[in-house]
Design a protein around this motif. Structure first.
Motif, PDB file in Angstrom:
ATOM      1  N   ALA A 479    -106.226 -24.955-109.771  1.00 55.47           N
ATOM      2  CA  ALA A 479    -105.874 -25.347-111.024  1.00 55.47           C
ATOM      3  C   ALA A 479    -105.399 -26.850-110.573  1.00 55.47           C
ATOM      4  O   ALA A 479    -105.465 -27.733-111.524  1.00 55.47           O
ATOM      5  N   LEU A 480    -104.352 -26.925-109.434  1.00 57.19           N
ATOM      6  CA  LEU A 480    -103.744 -28.195-109.326  1.00 57.19           C
ATOM      7  C   LEU A 480    -104.660 -29.169-108.758  1.00 57.19           C
ATOM      8  O   LEU A 480    -104.356 -30.672-109.291  1.00 57.19           O
ATOM      9  N   LEU A 481    -105.668 -28.862-108.195  1.00 58.13           N
ATOM     10  CA  LEU A 481    -106.656 -29.858-107.870  1.00 58.13           C
ATOM     11  C   LEU A 481    -107.379 -30.180-108.926  1.00 58.13           C
ATOM     12  O   LEU A 481    -107.680 -31.464-109.091  1.00 58.13           O
ATOM     13  N   ALA A 482    -107.781 -29.503-109.926  1.00 57.79           N
ATOM     14  CA  ALA A 482    -108.353 -29.980-111.249  1.00 57.79           C
ATOM     15  C   ALA A 482    -107.528 -30.896-112.031  1.00 57.79           C
ATOM     16  O   ALA A 482    -107.939 -32.019-112.509  1.00 57.79           O
ATOM     17  N   LEU A 543    -115.179 -31.664-110.978  1.00 60.06           N
ATOM     18  CA  LEU A 543    -114.436 -30.767-111.824  1.00 60.06           C
ATOM     19  C   LEU A 543    -115.234 -29.595-112.106  1.00 60.06           C
ATOM     20  O   LEU A 543    -114.732 -28.599-111.983  1.00 60.06           O
ATOM     21  N   ALA A 544    -116.541 -29.740-112.259  1.00 62.87           N
ATOM     22  CA  ALA A 544    -117.445 -28.571-112.482  1.00 62.87           C
ATOM     23  C   ALA A 544    -117.435 -27.752-111.545  1.00 62.87           C
ATOM     24  O   ALA A 544    -117.562 -26.489-111.393  1.00 62.87           O
ATOM     25  N   LEU A 545    -117.856 -28.359-110.278  1.00 61.46           N
ATOM     26  CA  LEU A 545    -117.692 -27.491-109.092  1.00 61.46           C
ATOM     27  C   LEU A 545    -116.435 -26.849-108.855  1.00 61.46           C
ATOM     28  O   LEU A 545    -116.619 -25.546-108.784  1.00 61.46           O
ATOM     29  N   LEU A 546    -115.206 -27.271-108.925  1.00 62.91           N
ATOM     30  CA  LEU A 546    -114.089 -26.648-108.890  1.00 62.91           C
ATOM     31  C   LEU A 546    -113.949 -25.555-110.021  1.00 62.91           C
ATOM     32  O   LEU A 546    -113.532 -24.448-109.516  1.00 62.91           O
ATOM     33  N   ARG A 549    -116.087 -22.561-108.776  1.00 62.15           N
ATOM     34  CA  ARG A 549    -115.376 -22.003-107.308  1.00 62.15           C
ATOM     35  C   ARG A 549    -114.381 -21.093-107.956  1.00 62.15           C
ATOM     36  O   ARG A 549    -114.173 -19.824-107.507  1.00 62.15           O
ATOM     37  N   ALA A 550    -113.501 -21.655-109.013  1.00 61.54           N
ATOM     38  CA  ALA A 550    -112.226 -20.891-109.496  1.00 61.54           C
ATOM     39  C   ALA A 550    -112.811 -19.495-110.062  1.00 61.54           C
ATOM     40  O   ALA A 550    -112.422 -18.570-109.865  1.00 61.54           O
ATOM     41  N   ALA A 551    -114.004 -19.756-111.023  1.00 60.54           N
ATOM     42  CA  ALA A 551    -114.657 -18.647-111.766  1.00 60.54           C
ATOM     43  C   ALA A 551    -114.905 -17.537-110.531  1.00 60.54           C
ATOM     44  O   ALA A 551    -114.736 -16.418-110.970  1.00 60.54           O
ATOM     45  N   GLU A 552    -115.782 -17.885-109.738  1.00 61.65           N
ATOM     46  CA  GLU A 552    -116.137 -16.954-108.600  1.00 61.65           C
ATOM     47  C   GLU A 552    -115.059 -16.310-107.755  1.00 61.65           C
ATOM     48  O   GLU A 552    -115.131 -15.073-107.632  1.00 61.65           O
ATOM     49  N   ALA A 553    -114.079 -16.987-107.602  1.00 63.01           N
ATOM     50  CA  ALA A 553    -112.912 -16.408-107.071  1.00 63.01           C
ATOM     51  C   ALA A 553    -112.271 -15.288-107.637  1.00 63.01           C
ATOM     52  O   ALA A 553    -111.555 -14.364-107.120  1.00 63.01           O
TER      53      ALA A 553
END
Ligand SMILES: Nc1ncnc2c1ncn2[C@@H]1O[C@H](COP(=O)(O)OP(=O)(O)OP(=O)(O)O)[C@@H](O)[C@H]1O
Ligand SMILES: [Mg+2]
Lengths: 554, 343
Positions: A479-482, A543-546, A549-553
């Motif tokens: 979230a912070l990276l986004a 952002l889309a990639l992030l 990744r977040a959704a997968e985690a």
């Protein structure tokens, strides 16, 4: 996660509040006081009624346009079987992702009265993008995604049984859609339109581009403030009065959204409900598909294409032929020392602002958790500068730090805050303005975290700090990276505040683009604009990639 | 009011067949329940009746008119039905009055008549005082009544109800159940009622259709269904009976694990593989019968339930409360049972 011990929280609150008060709240309050106190403030404001009326008219027009285009588009994209609707949903986010100034440049290439490409096709002078209508048009289109996203989210939340109930009661499919789903989504659509109003009212680049140099010129509050600031001291008092007027629009508009939200606060979804079945357009599918394709081509692809074309032309207005195209501007602009210097400073500032936003945003999120009641105040304070028009924030910083501030600590240690005419003021402006991004992302991520994760670390023997570092922070990182990427993009392409705050002798990308477009060289500006678009595209990709990744985690 | 006929309905979602050759006739003015476990296709069947789904195969007739079948697809708005959704589906942007008036305004009735009929419908469901309220100001039971009034106001040929009571608490459920029964007595509307609660179905229905994995296992009156279940599934689902697989030999039922239950005299059957169905209250604990170790005893108030492990499942017996320890050996005797031959 357990709240930190009492004294620690108060130290944290003080450490968080200090920069916010000194660098954001204080200056704006100071500006307001000055605006109210300036001799003849009211007369000054009265003398500028033209600008005020223009601001209101243009913003209302932009909001109306965004609503009128956005409501049917949201229905088509999110509730029907329109062909390619997924692709359109992505394409129609571009108008907000790319700075409005660049869309203004695109439309200037297309529809400036003599040399615009459309006018060369349709006959000289057919279209003119200058003036209030053109400004409202460009602002409205660049705000379209706000309406679209708000409406789409509401439509996804509407219980499909509501529409089915209308069908069983005797309503045709179209009627069921228009009498249940549309009215239920309308409050959200309208609050999106209010956001467009605010965005348009605080916009500086587009009205400057399409208004100031037009004949007769169209002046709005933001561009008037800019002109007054350029006149330096005698103009600052009057500019403060104008800023006061601009700043008042925000609470009024926010009140309107709040009222809309209240009337629209209905339980949208109950029971398990099946996924909404898209409404079959039937024979109208081809027609609707063609209409949306045309709209997308005209509103999104055409201006970008025009920019590319302009960047490749020997000179704007030259004959259109293959042989006339050249890459000279590209090599000339991208490797110019001025561009490189601006890029260096912009990247440095954007990185710094991104880091500050993440740190302060994380702090705000943690404080919200530590102080349950006071937390709402912390959030409001952190999000508030985002709603302050960039012009006003920049002006406030300019006024507050026009001279040096001496602080004396413990009667001994003195330090001087001398920010005037340094890039530090830009860093302050960027970080203050986009703090909301870090706060929102941080708070949302923290709310989703199960407190027992940190508690498990505590039980395993970690101290509070260690538990935070080992168990909480890693989970907040996406979230912070986004937030960092969003802030970085916004700052690297920021124009409004940069124009006012860049010190003489320095250069940042936004200011460079503004200068090239306003004073020198539309072709060179088009090159830089294309580079901006590429940067935004890369950022959105990250952002889309992030997000994936977040959704997968999870 | 109209009769309904469903003939050989099939419906799949992707690869899963949800309804598999379902046929059912509902007479004019009758209330038929669709009863079955979760996921057996009750809602899907009801939605096909309403026109919200189209069957892959089969014919649906309402009042003699074919509304769905090969080449025929009457949309929901043309079927003249009323429907109560499980999630209420009361429109949150309209008042109670506007919700109920909606079907009438679509039929372009004069304003005065709309007002009269809305008032009458609200009286049926005892909501007269709340006409100008908004849905978010109503309780769950009141919302369900609004949905009921809205479904009834236009005088539908058939009223469809999808688990209308399952979102309510026990007391409200009881109350609304009585109200639906009273409304039916007054209006005589044909009704199809979906539920997974056997008590509800037994209390309300003229007839019950028991669904299992997309097919109807039995359609009968509540009494017949309860006392003469046609299949082990119906017996298990409706009466909560014990269902044991095994074989009949020499006037007794033998489980594969070797437990032997002597059969009561009126339950004679020829030897061979069978399924034994016996209700918990049709088993006696006493001095005679099959000795079994008690695994648990649950006090129910008026009675107690005793559980015995038999071949990996639990045999449930309901009888008068008495002292018993876990793993104590008790004797279990069949008083009444049903046998279904397999093979
Ligand atoms: N739109 C759909 N898409 C895919 N599968 C579906 C859809 N609707 C229902 N199903 C599946 O069909 C099966 C039957 O669904 P149905 O809703 O008819 O069950 P039900 O008997 O009403 O169950 P419940 O008592 O839980 O409401 C379920 O397995 C469900 O997952
Ligand atoms: Mg169901």
């Amino acid at each position: 996660m357990s709240a930190p011990a009492t004294p620690l929280r108060w130290v944290g609150l003080a450490a968080w509040l200090a920069p916010l008060v000194v660098f954001a709240v204080g200056p704006v309050v100071f500006l307001l006081a000055r605006g109210l106190g300036a001799a003849g403030a009211l007369e000054g404001l009265a003398a500028e009624t033209g600008a005020l009326v223009n601001t209101l008219a243009i913003s209302t027009g932009a909001a109306a346009l965004a609503l009128v285009l956005g409501a049917p588009l949201a229905l088509l994209l999110f509730r029907t079987d329109l062909p390619l609707r997924g692709a359109y949903a992505v394409l129609f986010t571009l108008p907000s992702a790319i700075p409005a100034f660049i869309w203004g440049m695109g439309w200037l290439s297309l529809a400036s009265p003599r040399a615009g490409y459309l006018n060369r096709l349709l006959g000289e002078g057919t279209l003119d993008i200058h003036g209030p209508v053109g400004i409202a048009f460009v602002e409205g289109v660049s705000g379209l995604p706000l309406v679209l996203l708000a409406g789409g989210a509401a439509m996804r939340r509407v219980d499909p049984a509501l529409e089915e109930a209308a069908r069983v009661c005797g309503a045709s499919p179209a009627r069921a859609l228009l009498t249940t789903t549309l009215p239920l989504a309308l409050p959200s659509l309208s609050s999106g339109a209010v956001m467009v109003f605010l965005m348009a009212a605080s916009s500086f680049g587009v009205p400057y581009l399409l208004g100031v140099s037009a004949s007769p010129p169209t002046r709005v509050l933001t561009t008037r403030i800019y002109e007054l600031v350029l006149r330096a001291d005698e103009g600052l008092g009057r500019a403060s009065a104008l800023a006061l007027g601009l700043l008042l629009l925000t609470p009024v508009a926010l009140l309107a959204t709040w009222a809309l939200g209240r009337s629209g606060r209905v339980r949208l979804s109950a029971g398990k409900g099946l996924a909404s079945r898209p409404f079959a357009l039937g024979r109208g599918r081809a027609v609707a598909g063609a209409a949306v394709a045309l709209g997308c081509a005209v509103l999104v692809l055409l201006p970008l294409g025009a920019l590319v074309l302009t960047s490749l032309q020997r000179g704007f207005g030259a004959r259109l032929a293959w042989g006339e195209l050249t890459l000279a501007h590209w090599s000339g602009v991208l490797w110019a020392p001025r561009t490189l210097r601006a890029t260096g400073l912009s990247l440095l500032l954007a990185t710094g602002a991104g880091a500050l936003v993440c740190a302060l945003g994380l702090g705000a999120a943690l404080l919200q958790r530590a102080f349950r009641r006071l937390g709402a105040g912390v959030e409001a304070l952190a999000v508030w500068p985002y709603a302050v028009p960039g012009t006003v924030l920049a002006l406030a910083l300019l006024v507050a730090f026009s001279r040096d501030w001496r602080f004396i600590l413990l009667e001994r240690v003195a330090f001087v805050l001398a920010l005037a005419h340094t890039p530090w003021l830009l860093l302050v402006a960027y970080a203050g303005k986009y703090l909301a991004l870090g706060t929102r992302n941080g708070a949302e991520a923290l709310a989703q975290l199960d407190p027992s994760l940190a508690e498990a670390a505590r039980v395993s023997g970690a101290g509070p700090t260690r538990a935070f570092r080992d168990a909480t922070l890693p989970l907040l990182r996406p979230a912070l990276l986004a937030a960092f990427v969003l802030t970085f993009l916004a700052c690297a392409t920021e124009i409004t505040m940069s124009v006012l705050l860049v010190p003489a002798g320095s250069e940042v990308l936004g200011k460079l683009l503004f200068d090239l477009q306003s004073y020198a060289d539309p072709a060179a500006a088009a090159v830089l604009a294309c580079a901006f678009v590429a940067l935004v595209a890369v950022g959105q990709g990250v952002l889309a990639l992030l997000g994936r990744r977040a959704a997968e985690a999870r | 009011m109209a009769a309904i006929s469903l003939e050989g309905l099939f419906k799949s979602y992707g690869a899963t067949q949800v309804v598999r050759g379902l046929s059912l006739d509902v007479r004019e003015g009758e209330l038929v329940s669709l009863l079955g476990p979760s996921g057996c296709g009750k809602t899907t069947t009801l939605r096909m009746l309403a026109g919200l789904e189209h069957p892959d195969a089969g014919v649906i007739r309402i009042g003699g008119e074919t509304v769905a079948g090969p080449g025929v697809r009457v949309p929901p708005e043309k079927r003249g039905l009323g429907m109560v959704f499980q999630s209420y589906a009361v429109w949150p942007h309209r008042t109670v009055e506007q919700n109920v008036a909606y079907p009438l305004t679509l039929r372009r009735l004069p304003k005065a008549e709309v007002a009269t009929r809305v008032r009458e419908a609200l009286r049926w469901v005892r909501l007269e005082g709340l006409a100008s309220r908004r849905p978010h100001e109503l309780s769950g039971g009141q919302l369900q009544r609004v949905a009921l009034a809205r479904a009834l106001v236009a005088g539908p040929r058939v009223l469809l109800l999808d688990e209308p009571l399952s979102n309510l608490d026990a007391a409200l459920r009881e109350e609304l159940r009585a109200e639906i029964a009273a409304l039916r007595a007054r209006l005589g509307t044909t009704m199809v009622f979906v539920t997974h609660d056997q008590g509800e179905a037994l209390a309300l229905s003229d007839r019950i259709a028991v669904l299992n994995r997309g097919v109807i296992e039995q359609v009968d009156t509540p009494e017949v269904l309860y006392h003469e279940p046609a299949t082990p599934f119906v017996a298990g689902f409706v009466g909560g009976a014990n269902v044991l697989e095994g074989e009949v030999r020499d006037g007794a039922f033998l489980t594969p694990g070797g437990t032997r239950f002597p059969l009561p005299p009126e339950c004679r059957a020829s030897d061979g593989p069978s399924t034994l169905v016996v209700r918990p209250e049709d088993l006696d604990l006493g001095e005679h019968g099959t000795p079994l170790p008690l695994s648990a005893r649950l006090f129910l108030g008026h009675a107690a339930e005793y559980r015995f492990p038999v071949d990996g499942t639990l045999l449930r017996v309901v009888g008068p409360p008495r002292e018993a320890r876990a793993s104590q050996i008790l004797h279990v005797q069949l008083r009444k049972a049903r046998l279904f031959h397999r093979g």
